[in-house]
Design a protein around this motif. Structure first.
Motif, PDB file in Angstrom:
ATOM      1  N   ILE A 206      78.322 -32.218 -62.750  1.00 51.55           N
ATOM      2  CA  ILE A 206      78.897 -31.034 -63.173  1.00 51.55           C
ATOM      3  C   ILE A 206      77.921 -29.789 -62.879  1.00 51.55           C
ATOM      4  CG2 ILE A 206      80.048 -29.648 -65.074  1.00 51.55           C
ATOM      5  CD1 ILE A 206      80.877 -32.131 -66.450  1.00 51.55           C
ATOM      6  N   TYR A 207      78.119 -28.866 -62.110  1.00 53.77           N
ATOM      7  CA  TYR A 207      77.510 -27.668 -62.044  1.00 53.77           C
ATOM      8  C   TYR A 207      77.789 -26.559 -63.174  1.00 53.77           C
ATOM      9  CZ  TYR A 207      75.179 -29.179 -57.889  1.00 53.77           C
ATOM     10  OH  TYR A 207      74.218 -30.077 -56.937  1.00 53.77           O
ATOM     11  N   LEU A 208      76.842 -26.389 -64.025  1.00 55.28           N
ATOM     12  CA  LEU A 208      76.997 -25.498 -64.895  1.00 55.28           C
ATOM     13  C   LEU A 208      77.183 -24.112 -63.990  1.00 55.28           C
ATOM     14  CD1 LEU A 208      74.775 -26.298 -67.815  1.00 55.28           C
ATOM     15  CD2 LEU A 208      76.768 -26.825 -67.410  1.00 55.28           C
ATOM     16  N   LYS A 209      77.972 -23.150 -64.808  1.00 51.91           N
ATOM     17  CA  LYS A 209      78.157 -21.833 -64.129  1.00 51.91           C
ATOM     18  C   LYS A 209      77.572 -20.909 -64.899  1.00 51.91           C
ATOM     19  CE  LYS A 209      82.851 -22.285 -61.832  1.00 51.91           C
ATOM     20  NZ  LYS A 209      82.475 -22.800 -60.771  1.00 51.91           N
ATOM     21  N   GLU A 210      77.169 -19.669 -64.131  1.00 51.32           N
ATOM     22  CA  GLU A 210      76.555 -18.474 -64.907  1.00 51.32           C
ATOM     23  C   GLU A 210      76.962 -18.208 -66.261  1.00 51.32           C
ATOM     24  OE1 GLU A 210      74.145 -16.841 -63.187  1.00 51.32           O
ATOM     25  OE2 GLU A 210      74.054 -15.256 -64.356  1.00 51.32           O
ATOM     26  N   GLY A 211      76.089 -18.266 -67.105  1.00 53.47           N
ATOM     27  CA  GLY A 211      76.264 -17.767 -68.557  1.00 53.47           C
ATOM     28  C   GLY A 211      76.738 -19.201 -69.280  1.00 53.47           C
ATOM     29  N   ASP A 212      76.718 -20.277 -68.800  1.00 52.96           N
ATOM     30  CA  ASP A 212      77.230 -21.576 -69.309  1.00 52.96           C
ATOM     31  C   ASP A 212      76.316 -22.023 -70.684  1.00 52.96           C
ATOM     32  OD1 ASP A 212      79.711 -21.583 -68.449  1.00 52.96           O
ATOM     33  OD2 ASP A 212      79.125 -23.524 -67.184  1.00 52.96           O
ATOM     34  N   ILE A 213      76.586 -22.553 -71.571  1.00 51.31           N
ATOM     35  CA  ILE A 213      75.793 -23.255 -72.476  1.00 51.31           C
ATOM     36  C   ILE A 213      76.446 -24.616 -72.767  1.00 51.31           C
ATOM     37  CG2 ILE A 213      74.591 -23.368 -74.941  1.00 51.31           C
ATOM     38  CD1 ILE A 213      75.093 -20.467 -75.120  1.00 51.31           C
ATOM     39  N   ALA A 214      75.654 -25.403 -72.618  1.00 48.50           N
ATOM     40  CA  ALA A 214      76.304 -27.179 -72.775  1.00 48.50           C
ATOM     41  C   ALA A 214      75.458 -27.917 -73.826  1.00 48.50           C
ATOM     42  CB  ALA A 214      75.929 -27.706 -71.329  1.00 48.50           C
ATOM     43  N   ILE A 215      76.274 -28.579 -74.572  1.00 48.24           N
ATOM     44  CA  ILE A 215      75.666 -29.573 -75.736  1.00 48.24           C
ATOM     45  C   ILE A 215      75.876 -30.866 -74.865  1.00 48.24           C
ATOM     46  CG2 ILE A 215      75.877 -30.623 -77.884  1.00 48.24           C
ATOM     47  CD1 ILE A 215      77.128 -28.080 -78.867  1.00 48.24           C
ATOM     48  N   ILE A 216      74.695 -31.481 -74.739  1.00 48.28           N
ATOM     49  CA  ILE A 216      74.795 -32.710 -73.979  1.00 48.28           C
ATOM     50  C   ILE A 216      74.318 -33.963 -74.887  1.00 48.28           C
ATOM     51  CG2 ILE A 216      73.904 -34.035 -71.936  1.00 48.28           C
ATOM     52  CD1 ILE A 216      73.403 -30.826 -71.077  1.00 48.28           C
ATOM     53  N   LYS A 217      75.314 -34.978 -75.058  1.00 49.35           N
ATOM     54  CA  LYS A 217      75.105 -36.092 -75.932  1.00 49.35           C
ATOM     55  C   LYS A 217      75.157 -37.324 -74.910  1.00 49.35           C
ATOM     56  CE  LYS A 217      76.716 -33.999 -80.378  1.00 49.35           C
ATOM     57  NZ  LYS A 217      77.452 -34.217 -81.358  1.00 49.35           N
ATOM     58  N   PRO A 218      74.600 -38.314 -75.252  1.00 48.56           N
ATOM     59  CA  PRO A 218      74.979 -39.689 -74.512  1.00 48.56           C
ATOM     60  C   PRO A 218      76.327 -39.891 -74.141  1.00 48.56           C
ATOM     61  CG  PRO A 218      73.477 -40.173 -76.408  1.00 48.56           C
ATOM     62  CD  PRO A 218      74.013 -38.973 -76.757  1.00 48.56           C
ATOM     63  N   GLU A 219      77.302 -39.635 -74.863  1.00 50.63           N
ATOM     64  CA  GLU A 219      78.643 -39.952 -74.820  1.00 50.63           C
ATOM     65  C   GLU A 219      79.567 -38.873 -74.567  1.00 50.63           C
ATOM     66  OE1 GLU A 219      80.045 -43.326 -76.665  1.00 50.63           O
ATOM     67  OE2 GLU A 219      78.145 -43.868 -77.353  1.00 50.63           O
ATOM     68  N   LYS A 220      78.870 -37.423 -74.968  1.00 45.38           N
ATOM     69  CA  LYS A 220      79.811 -36.394 -74.540  1.00 45.38           C
ATOM     70  C   LYS A 220      79.259 -35.311 -74.171  1.00 45.38           C
ATOM     71  CE  LYS A 220      82.658 -34.539 -78.307  1.00 45.38           C
ATOM     72  NZ  LYS A 220      82.682 -34.452 -79.869  1.00 45.38           N
ATOM     73  N   ILE A 221      79.984 -34.381 -73.414  1.00 45.42           N
ATOM     74  CA  ILE A 221      79.508 -32.972 -72.787  1.00 45.42           C
ATOM     75  C   ILE A 221      80.461 -31.999 -73.552  1.00 45.42           C
ATOM     76  CG2 ILE A 221      78.948 -31.619 -70.997  1.00 45.42           C
ATOM     77  CD1 ILE A 221      78.013 -34.339 -69.925  1.00 45.42           C
ATOM     78  N   LYS A 222      79.885 -30.944 -74.183  1.00 51.11           N
ATOM     79  CA  LYS A 222      80.661 -29.786 -74.405  1.00 51.11           C
ATOM     80  C   LYS A 222      80.143 -28.391 -73.719  1.00 51.11           C
ATOM     81  CE  LYS A 222      82.620 -29.527 -78.995  1.00 51.11           C
ATOM     82  NZ  LYS A 222      82.277 -29.228 -80.323  1.00 51.11           N
ATOM     83  N   ILE A 223      81.076 -27.708 -73.285  1.00 54.74           N
ATOM     84  CA  ILE A 223      80.415 -26.429 -72.317  1.00 54.74           C
ATOM     85  C   ILE A 223      81.264 -25.420 -72.800  1.00 54.74           C
ATOM     86  CG2 ILE A 223      79.969 -25.602 -70.213  1.00 54.74           C
ATOM     87  CD1 ILE A 223      80.126 -28.354 -68.699  1.00 54.74           C
ATOM     88  N   PHE A 224      80.187 -24.383 -73.172  1.00 53.29           N
ATOM     89  CA  PHE A 224      80.847 -22.987 -73.585  1.00 53.29           C
ATOM     90  C   PHE A 224      80.417 -21.963 -72.426  1.00 53.29           C
ATOM     91  CE2 PHE A 224      79.550 -25.412 -77.353  1.00 53.29           C
ATOM     92  CZ  PHE A 224      80.497 -25.092 -78.071  1.00 53.29           C
TER      93      PHE A 224
END
Ligand code: G6P
Length: 609
Positions: A206-224
């Motif tokens: 997954i390529y993050l986009k300009e301004g993105d903040i991601a929480i990355i866990k072993p089983e889950k990803i949440k992107i703001f």
């Protein structure tokens, strides 16, 4: 610039971090470091000045263990090369690796010092980590909110990964003005500046986009997104193989990449051919066709080797298509008041698609009155590609050597095919297109056969390796090739090499000529060769040491050495004549024993202005 790798997993990741950060050394190699949270929830940080190999040595026999960690390879901007300035940087329980520049770091540093923070480095990165710590302490809110509140105060471009010993199940990644890609695993996830670092663990990105903040866990990803709203980003399946990023039988990546050119050129040509008879750019639709029909001017902007490729295309646009074309170095384009020509189309050229100067130029151009814009890049998911109206890829494959080679020749292929397509659209007939396709199709084999000459080039290189200076001369479309040849020598052998248009020699550089000044002259048999011969005589008369690349017998003097080139059609001659110059630069550097893939002070992808 600077490489970031991070992982949050269920297994020991020390080997992954070391192996992967080494894959990103092309982004900078002044110093490197890593941090892990061990089974006792303690932070282990190891940093070392020099290449990643030095870091690897430091980790040996340490029995390191950690399921979550970050690593970084640095290209120094704020603060000299030292262990103190090496990432990761730490503020109490928070650890950070960062790529980019914070413009208001001095002001924030003074503010944080007043709050009692003690700084251990000169970096802007340490400012970020203390700021996040202060924000969290002040509000008592989550790390995510502290990161978000800190970002509002930062002015600059950055990508970063944040790790917290108080919460060992997640990493926070922030992307703004510098790329970050998330690699998706099974009950483990990874982050890196470039997917190349993750190819040994995943194919899904997954390529993050300009301004993105991601929480990355072993089983889950949440992107703001930048508005702090949860978003879904597309998962991309990469067809790049880990093997593509290996040196194979070659000593250096640059050598591999030079010899790969027949294949990368062929791949690029094939990608844009339909039934082997016409040029077809799938990415360019009705809108572009209409623009091509009406455009009256082309403006191209690029840096380094890409700038030289753009310079070559100026001759093609003007001589073949009759379209005025201006080419400018990106940092200059964005440093002055611009006057946009009538019906002008804007093109950027960048191997990495991440060069800050080129990206900034594009952002400026988008606010001006151009008909549209097009990016030519080797990286399909790069910022430049994403921010442009449309794009064409060079299909060179992964290029790792800092000195660009196969990217240059494939950029020329795409540019020539683009010029040709524009001619067909404007003239509403395709004779030139047919002719150029024929010429292009035989080019890969001509280059392959030419590689047999490499012994001759090695011998010339040996003679030149102890020189302090070199001059490269070219006329017309071969002048940018002289520039690119000189750049290759400068970059990897540290010999001072300059390029001049042959005709300009008498207006100054002739004063430099003596028996210690080798002059490399690119002189294919064409309508300009008689003029070039006069220049050769002028140098010979002054005792210059002359090497000529030509398909014509030039019998001016016994002192002149000729590298006999096979006949090649004038249109593609620049694509062909750069090959011996790349080889020459490579073998000079090999004789000198420099680190060819990682020349001092340079980086492949320059993401700072
Ligand atoms: C850096 C590299 C050069 C490259 C230039 C432009 O300076 O060391 O090899 O030509 O950037 O890179 P780009 O990715 O924009 O083509």
């Amino acid at each position: 610039m600077c490489g970031i790798v991070a992982a949050v997993t269920q297994r020991n990741i020390i080997n992954f971090l070391l192996k992967s950060i080494q894959k990103l050394e092309y982004r900078g190699y002044d110093s490197s470091g890593l941090a892990l949270i061990n089974s006792n929830n303690h932070l282990i940080r190891i940093r070392s000045v020099g290449k990643v190999n030095e870091l690897i040595k430091k980790t040996k026999n340490k029995k390191l263990f950690g399921k979550i960690g970050v690593a970084h390879t640095r290209w120094a901007t704020h603060g000299r090369v030292s262990k103190e300035n090496t990432h990761p940087h730490v503020s109490s329980h928070i650890t950070i690796v960062h790529n980019g520049i914070i413009n208001n770091s001095l002001e924030l540093r003074l503010f944080l010092e007043k709050k009692g923070y003690i700084f251990n480095s000169d970096t802007d990165t340490e400012v970020i980590v203390h700021l996040i710590h202060w924000e969290q302490k002040k509000t008592g809110k989550s790390l995510l909110e502290a990161v978000y509140n800190s970002l509002i105060k930062l002015n600059g471009n950055y990508s970063m990964v944040i790790m917290d010993t108080n919460n060992i199940s997640k990493l926070i990644a922030v992307c703004s003005g510098s790329p970050l890609v998330i690699g998706l695993g099974s009950k483990e996830n990874f982050i890196a500046s470039d997917q190349i670092a993750l190819l040994n663990v995943t194919k899904r990105f997954i390529y993050l986009k300009e301004g993105d903040i991601a929480i990355i866990k072993p089983e889950k990803i949440k992107i703001f997104n930048k508005k702090y709203l949860i978003v879904n980003r597309k998962i991309i399946h990469s067809n790049l193989k880990y093997e593509h990023s290996k040196k194979g039988k070659y000593k250096y990546y640059m050598e591999k990449e030079i010899y790969e050119q027949p294949m990368s050129i062929e791949n690029t040509i094939k990608n844009y051919l339909k039934n082997n008879t016409s040029i077809y750019f799938k990415k360019l639709g009705k809108k572009e066709k209409n623009i091509f029909l009406h455009l009256e001017h082309i403006q191209i902007v690029a840096c380094g080797t890409s700038y030289h490729a753009a310079m070559v295309s100026k001759y093609w646009f003007e001589s073949l298509a009759n379209i005025p074309c201006d080419v400018e170095v990106a940092s200059e384009f964005s440093s002055r008041k611009l006057v946009v020509r009538k019906k002008s189309y804007f093109i950027t050229l960048s191997q990495s698609g991440e060069t800050a100067d080129t990206l900034i130029a594009l952002r400026i151009a988008k606010k001006l009155n151009y008909l549209g814009n097009l990016a030519i890049s080797n990286m399909p998911n790069s910022s430049l590609v994403q921010e442009s109206d449309t794009f064409l890829l060079t299909h060179a494959g992964i290029e790792i050597g800092v000195a660009s080679t196969k990217s240059f020749t494939t950029q020329l292929i795409v540019l020539l095919m683009l010029v040709t397509k524009i001619i067909s659209i404007k003239q509403k007939k395709n004779q030139i297109e047919k002719k150029i396709i024929k010429i292009l199709t035989i080019l890969p084999n001509t280059i392959k056969n030419f590689f047999e000459k490499n012994k001759e080039i090695k011998n010339i290189a040996k003679k030149l390796s102890n020189k302090k200076n070199m001059l490269f001369l070219g006329r017309g479309i071969q002048y940018p090739i002289a520039m690119e040849g000189a750049l290759k020598v400068k970059e990897i052998s540290y010999i001072h090499a300059e390029a001049y248009p042959s005709g300009e020699l008498k207006h100054g550089p002739l004063a430099l000529i003596d028996s210690n000044m080798p002059v490399i002259i690119i002189a294919p048999k064409n309508s300009l060769i008689e003029k070039t011969k006069k220049n050769i005589q002028e140098i010979d008369a002054r005792g210059g040491v002359i090497y000529i690349l030509s398909d014509e017998e030039i019998n001016i003097s016994k002192n002149i050495k000729i590298l006999k080139m096979p006949y090649i059609d004038e249109i593609v001659a620049p694509i062909f004549y750069i090959i011996p110059l790349q080889l020459l630069a490579y073998y000079i550097a090999l004789s000198k024993g420099t680190n060819i893939d990682q020349p001092r002070n340079l980086a492949k992808s320059v993401t700072v202005e």
